[in-house]
Design an enzyme around this catalytic site. Structure first.
Site, PDB file in Angstrom:
ATOM      1  N   ALA A  11      78.383 -62.675 132.522  1.00  0.00           N
ATOM      2  CA  ALA A  11      78.540 -63.466 131.403  1.00  0.00           C
ATOM      3  C   ALA A  11      78.731 -64.979 131.819  1.00  0.00           C
ATOM      4  O   ALA A  11      79.354 -65.600 131.452  1.00  0.00           O
ATOM      5  CB  ALA A  11      79.904 -63.044 130.737  1.00  0.00           C
ATOM      6  N   ARG A  17      70.818 -71.572 123.383  1.00  0.00           N
ATOM      7  CA  ARG A  17      70.420 -71.714 121.999  1.00  0.00           C
ATOM      8  C   ARG A  17      71.687 -71.283 120.894  1.00  0.00           C
ATOM      9  O   ARG A  17      71.421 -71.635 119.799  1.00  0.00           O
ATOM     10  CB  ARG A  17      69.415 -70.595 121.730  1.00  0.00           C
ATOM     11  CG  ARG A  17      68.079 -71.035 122.235  1.00  0.00           C
ATOM     12  CD  ARG A  17      66.963 -70.114 121.805  1.00  0.00           C
ATOM     13  NE  ARG A  17      66.757 -68.854 122.694  1.00  0.00           N
ATOM     14  CZ  ARG A  17      66.345 -67.809 122.406  1.00  0.00           C
ATOM     15  NH1 ARG A  17      66.134 -67.612 121.130  1.00  0.00           N
ATOM     16  NH2 ARG A  17      66.283 -66.784 122.987  1.00  0.00           N
ATOM     17  N   GLU A 154      58.999 -59.874 135.434  1.00  0.00           N
ATOM     18  CA  GLU A 154      59.488 -60.640 134.413  1.00  0.00           C
ATOM     19  C   GLU A 154      58.623 -61.188 133.685  1.00  0.00           C
ATOM     20  O   GLU A 154      57.508 -61.602 134.156  1.00  0.00           O
ATOM     21  CB  GLU A 154      60.476 -61.928 134.920  1.00  0.00           C
ATOM     22  CG  GLU A 154      61.795 -61.378 135.784  1.00  0.00           C
ATOM     23  CD  GLU A 154      62.499 -60.718 134.612  1.00  0.00           C
ATOM     24  OE1 GLU A 154      63.193 -61.339 133.777  1.00  0.00           O
ATOM     25  OE2 GLU A 154      62.776 -59.355 134.824  1.00  0.00           O
ATOM     26  N   ASN A 227      71.210 -64.265 121.852  1.00  0.00           N
ATOM     27  CA  ASN A 227      70.918 -65.698 122.346  1.00  0.00           C
ATOM     28  C   ASN A 227      70.930 -66.726 121.232  1.00  0.00           C
ATOM     29  O   ASN A 227      71.031 -67.969 121.693  1.00  0.00           O
ATOM     30  CB  ASN A 227      69.335 -65.671 122.984  1.00  0.00           C
ATOM     31  CG  ASN A 227      69.321 -64.637 123.992  1.00  0.00           C
ATOM     32  OD1 ASN A 227      69.989 -64.883 124.943  1.00  0.00           O
ATOM     33  ND2 ASN A 227      68.315 -63.868 123.921  1.00  0.00           N
ATOM     34  N   ARG A 333     101.615 -62.712 100.889  1.00  0.00           N
ATOM     35  CA  ARG A 333     101.749 -63.351 101.917  1.00  0.00           C
ATOM     36  C   ARG A 333     102.697 -62.363 103.024  1.00  0.00           C
ATOM     37  O   ARG A 333     103.491 -61.580 102.349  1.00  0.00           O
ATOM     38  CB  ARG A 333     102.326 -64.777 101.998  1.00  0.00           C
ATOM     39  CG  ARG A 333     101.175 -65.393 101.390  1.00  0.00           C
ATOM     40  CD  ARG A 333     101.740 -66.895 101.060  1.00  0.00           C
ATOM     41  NE  ARG A 333     102.437 -67.572 102.049  1.00  0.00           N
ATOM     42  CZ  ARG A 333     103.341 -68.533 102.013  1.00  0.00           C
ATOM     43  NH1 ARG A 333     103.515 -69.066 100.760  1.00  0.00           N
ATOM     44  NH2 ARG A 333     103.869 -69.060 103.078  1.00  0.00           N
ATOM     45  N   ASN A 386     112.957 -71.894  97.154  1.00  0.00           N
ATOM     46  CA  ASN A 386     113.441 -71.339  98.307  1.00  0.00           C
ATOM     47  C   ASN A 386     113.628 -72.487  99.676  1.00  0.00           C
ATOM     48  O   ASN A 386     114.277 -72.128 100.398  1.00  0.00           O
ATOM     49  CB  ASN A 386     112.540 -70.296  98.966  1.00  0.00           C
ATOM     50  CG  ASN A 386     111.270 -70.600  99.250  1.00  0.00           C
ATOM     51  OD1 ASN A 386     110.491 -71.399  98.495  1.00  0.00           O
ATOM     52  ND2 ASN A 386     110.588 -69.974 100.173  1.00  0.00           N
ATOM     53  N   SER A 405     110.917 -66.671  81.127  1.00  0.00           N
ATOM     54  CA  SER A 405     109.746 -67.297  81.448  1.00  0.00           C
ATOM     55  C   SER A 405     110.097 -68.835  81.870  1.00  0.00           C
ATOM     56  O   SER A 405     110.991 -69.155  81.491  1.00  0.00           O
ATOM     57  CB  SER A 405     108.449 -67.542  80.225  1.00  0.00           C
ATOM     58  OG  SER A 405     108.147 -66.012  80.224  1.00  0.00           O
TER      59      SER A 405
HETATM   60  C1  UD1 Z   1      67.110 -60.451 131.994  1.00  0.00           C
HETATM   61  C2  UD1 Z   1      66.086 -59.711 132.763  1.00  0.00           C
HETATM   62  C3  UD1 Z   1      64.970 -59.037 132.168  1.00  0.00           C
HETATM   63  C4  UD1 Z   1      65.540 -58.220 130.829  1.00  0.00           C
HETATM   64  C5  UD1 Z   1      66.336 -59.189 130.147  1.00  0.00           C
HETATM   65  C6  UD1 Z   1      67.064 -58.286 129.003  1.00  0.00           C
HETATM   66  C7  UD1 Z   1      66.511 -60.253 135.125  1.00  0.00           C
HETATM   67  C8  UD1 Z   1      65.835 -61.131 136.406  1.00  0.00           C
HETATM   68  N1  UD1 Z   1      65.710 -60.172 134.104  1.00  0.00           N
HETATM   69  O1  UD1 Z   1      66.318 -61.538 131.655  1.00  0.00           O
HETATM   70  O2  UD1 Z   1      64.223 -58.181 132.946  1.00  0.00           O
HETATM   71  O3  UD1 Z   1      64.499 -57.980 129.979  1.00  0.00           O
HETATM   72  O4  UD1 Z   1      67.569 -59.737 130.797  1.00  0.00           O
HETATM   73  O5  UD1 Z   1      67.754 -59.374 127.872  1.00  0.00           O
HETATM   74  O6  UD1 Z   1      67.430 -59.831 135.223  1.00  0.00           O
HETATM   75  N2  UD1 Z   1      73.528 -64.333 133.712  1.00  0.00           N
HETATM   76  C9  UD1 Z   1      74.577 -64.545 134.791  1.00  0.00           C
HETATM   77  N3  UD1 Z   1      74.415 -65.530 135.741  1.00  0.00           N
HETATM   78  C10 UD1 Z   1      72.987 -66.044 135.891  1.00  0.00           C
HETATM   79  C11 UD1 Z   1      71.831 -65.635 135.252  1.00  0.00           C
HETATM   80  C12 UD1 Z   1      72.504 -64.506 134.014  1.00  0.00           C
HETATM   81  O7  UD1 Z   1      75.708 -63.990 134.604  1.00  0.00           O
HETATM   82  O8  UD1 Z   1      72.927 -66.889 136.804  1.00  0.00           O
HETATM   83  C13 UD1 Z   1      73.875 -63.273 132.729  1.00  0.00           C
HETATM   84  C14 UD1 Z   1      73.707 -63.869 131.447  1.00  0.00           C
HETATM   85  O9  UD1 Z   1      74.878 -64.613 131.014  1.00  0.00           O
HETATM   86  C15 UD1 Z   1      73.134 -62.837 130.526  1.00  0.00           C
HETATM   87  C16 UD1 Z   1      72.525 -61.915 131.583  1.00  0.00           C
HETATM   88  O10 UD1 Z   1      72.930 -62.266 132.611  1.00  0.00           O
HETATM   89  O11 UD1 Z   1      74.333 -62.012 130.177  1.00  0.00           O
HETATM   90  C17 UD1 Z   1      71.018 -61.993 131.253  1.00  0.00           C
HETATM   91  O12 UD1 Z   1      70.654 -63.521 131.649  1.00  0.00           O
HETATM   92  P1  UD1 Z   1      69.329 -64.073 130.985  1.00  0.00           P
HETATM   93  O13 UD1 Z   1      69.162 -65.359 131.251  1.00  0.00           O
HETATM   94  O14 UD1 Z   1      69.495 -63.750 129.522  1.00  0.00           O
HETATM   95  O15 UD1 Z   1      68.323 -63.193 131.478  1.00  0.00           O
HETATM   96  P2  UD1 Z   1      66.853 -62.872 131.012  1.00  0.00           P
HETATM   97  O16 UD1 Z   1      66.182 -64.138 131.921  1.00  0.00           O
HETATM   98  O17 UD1 Z   1      66.715 -63.030 129.683  1.00  0.00           O
HETATM   99 CA    CA Z   2      68.667 -62.713 127.580  1.00  0.00          CA
END
Ligand code: UD1
Ligand code: CA
Length: 457
Positions: A11, A17, A154, A227, A333, A386, A405
């Site tokens: 996370a 976006r 990827e 996203n 309430r 009140n 009333s």
């Molecule tokens: C990633 C996957 C991809 C998959 C997709 C599904 C990788 C390299 N790619 O791509 O194969 O199809 O998810 O949605 O894993 N996050 C971190 N730290 C970071 C980067 C990301 O915590 O440095 C977390 C983000 O908050 C998110 C998740 O990892 O919850 C996925 O990150 P995101 O950047 O959305 O991955 P994608 O490039 O979309």
């Molecule tokens: Ca993603």
């Protein structure tokens, strides 16, 4: 004994976006942060430990989730999903298995995950994949001889041929922790995005001849990520539809399952009917045969059997007795308790009021900080005064009293049992039981009085 399970929730990402000051995973779905849905599903697996990798947005995330049982792991800077998981390696139990989830994939079901944990506990690698009509943006699952998973590529690194693959990586996977840690240590970032890809672990595992078993969600929405706000709204509707389906299966009539919002828990008895556009928040219980009219908002309410709530009511923090009739346009309430068969009509506001059996407050009244007995009739336009600007005071209206009333009851004040108040009374002293009390200027007629007339031009 089962091998211990460590769950890692990613996370730390930016969520550009969303165009928001709030970290993405804190955006609410069905009234609670997206990540709380993931934590719920993760929790159902009985993990030894849940680690949340956070970064972008700083301490806002751990502070607002505020749970002592989680391990918070800061990833700073964010160098990719592989780098994110690396940060949590010190918290892995190397004798067990590790499940990786995304904080922005909120509707994943624990049943799906359970199957993956079982696979990992048998020493294999469980990879959650799904076939999409439009796989753009996702990592593609590259399979080799006999359909064996060979690696994940990827989108940005894929060849034209690989881009045609429709099976994609959801990002969710589960495997023995020690193996994961070993492969993570070997990750590089020589790729189109200059990131440490968690997905490269799959290629390493395949090369070492590990068993990689693709699993699939029962429905696509389980693995859909958020996203953008549009995607969040889409998953919100999906989740609400699931809730509506479950309610109908349990025997609830929903006039329109597409127009229901449950942001908490809603427990319904038999033959409950809910009309369109109702919102339920917190913990709401509806007794057998209760009807909720259109456009009501109920929050933390316990409703008894056979209650009728007419359209456009707002009820918060209240208990409603069996057979009560409320609305339309009532506002109830916190602290209010209506006994059986009480009636509360249009444009009535109740606050911290206990209303007895079969008492009626049917029109245009404010009753706050009041105890109202049984079979009391409160006329239109009655107000309990009140608040004196500094303190709140109680009004007590005993059984079978009749309040005329347009009466003001200046608290603290008591109306005795069976007392009658004349219309228009401003009650400042207690009204004795059984008597008529009124405060009213004497009616006066001025004979021969003429209304002024405009001068003709
Ligand atoms: C990633 C996957 C991809 C998959 C997709 C599904 C990788 C390299 N790619 O791509 O194969 O199809 O998810 O949605 O894993 N996050 C971190 N730290 C970071 C980067 C990301 O915590 O440095 C977390 C983000 O908050 C998110 C998740 O990892 O919850 C996925 O990150 P995101 O950047 O959305 O991955 P994608 O490039 O979309
Ligand atoms: Ca993603």
């Amino acid at each position: 004994m089962n091998a211990p399970l460590t769950t890692i929730i990613l996370a730390a990402g930016k969520g550009t976006r969303m165009k928001s000051d709030l970290p993405k995973v804190l955006h609410p779905l069905a009234g609670k942060p997206m990540i709380s849905h993931v934590l719920d599903s993760a929790g159902q697996l009985g993990p030894e430990r849940i680690c949340v990798v956070y970064g972008h947005g700083g301490e806002a995330l751990p502070q607002s989730i505020n749970r002592g049982d989680l391990v918070w792991v800061l990833q700073e800077p964010q160098l990719g999903t592989g780098h994110a998981v690396q940060q949590a390696v010190p918290h892995l139990d190397m004798t067990g298995v590790c499940l990786i989830l995304y904080g922005d994939v909120p509707l994943i079901r624990s049943e799906t995950l359970q199957e993956m944990v079982l696979i990992a506990r048998e020493g294999a690698i469980a990879l959650l994949t799904v076939k999409l009509a439009d796989p753009a943006g996702y990592g593609r699952i590259v399979r080799g001889a006999g359909g064996r998973v060979e690696r994940i590529v990827e989108h940005k690194d894929a060849s034209a041929e690989e881009l045609a693959i429709q099976e994609v990586n959801t990002g969710i996977l589960c495997m023995p922790a020690a193996k994961l840690a070993g492969w993570l240590a070997q990750l590089g970032n020589d790729n189109a995005q200059g990131e440490y890809y968690l997905t490269d672990v799959i290629g390493m595992a395949a090369e070492e001849g590990e068993r990689i078993l693709p699993c699939h969600p029962a429905s696509e929405w389980e693995v859909m990520g958020v996203n953008s706000r549009a995607q969040l709204a889409e998953l919100e509707r999906r989740h609400q539809r699931n809730t509506a389906d479950a309610l109908m299966t349990a025997g609830v009539t929903l006039i329109d399952p597409a127009r229901l919002d449950v942001r908490g828990s809603l427990d319904c008895g038999r033959d409950v009917l809910i009309d369109a556009n109702c919102v339920f928040e917190g913990r709401v219980v509806l007794g057998d045969k209760t009807v909720v009219g259109a456009n009501c908002v109920l929050k933390d309410v316990e409703v008894g059997t056979g209650v009728t709530i007419k359209p456009f009511c707002h009820i918060d923090g209240a208990r409603i007795g069996a057979g009560a009739i409320i609305g339309p346009y009532a506002r109830i309430r916190p602290g209010t308790e209506l006994a059986e068969e009480a009636h509360v009509g249009n444009f009535v506001e109740l606050k911290n009021a206990q209303v007895g059996f079969n008492s009626k407050i049917n029109h245009l009244s404010y009753v706050g900080d009041a105890t109202v007995g049984r079979k009391v009739n409160i006329g239109a336009g009655t107000i309990t005064c009140n608040y004196d600007g500094a303190n709140k005071h109680r009004t007590v209206i005993e059984d079978e009293a009749f309040i005329g009333s347009d009466t003001q009851l200046v608290a603290p004040v008591t109306v005795g049992k069976g007392a009658t108040l004349g219309a228009g009374t401003t009650l400042t002293k207690d009204a004795p039981a059984g008597e008529l009390t009124l405060s009213r200027a004497k009616q006066l007629t001025i004979p021969g009085w003429k209304r002024p007339v405009k001068k003709s031009k």
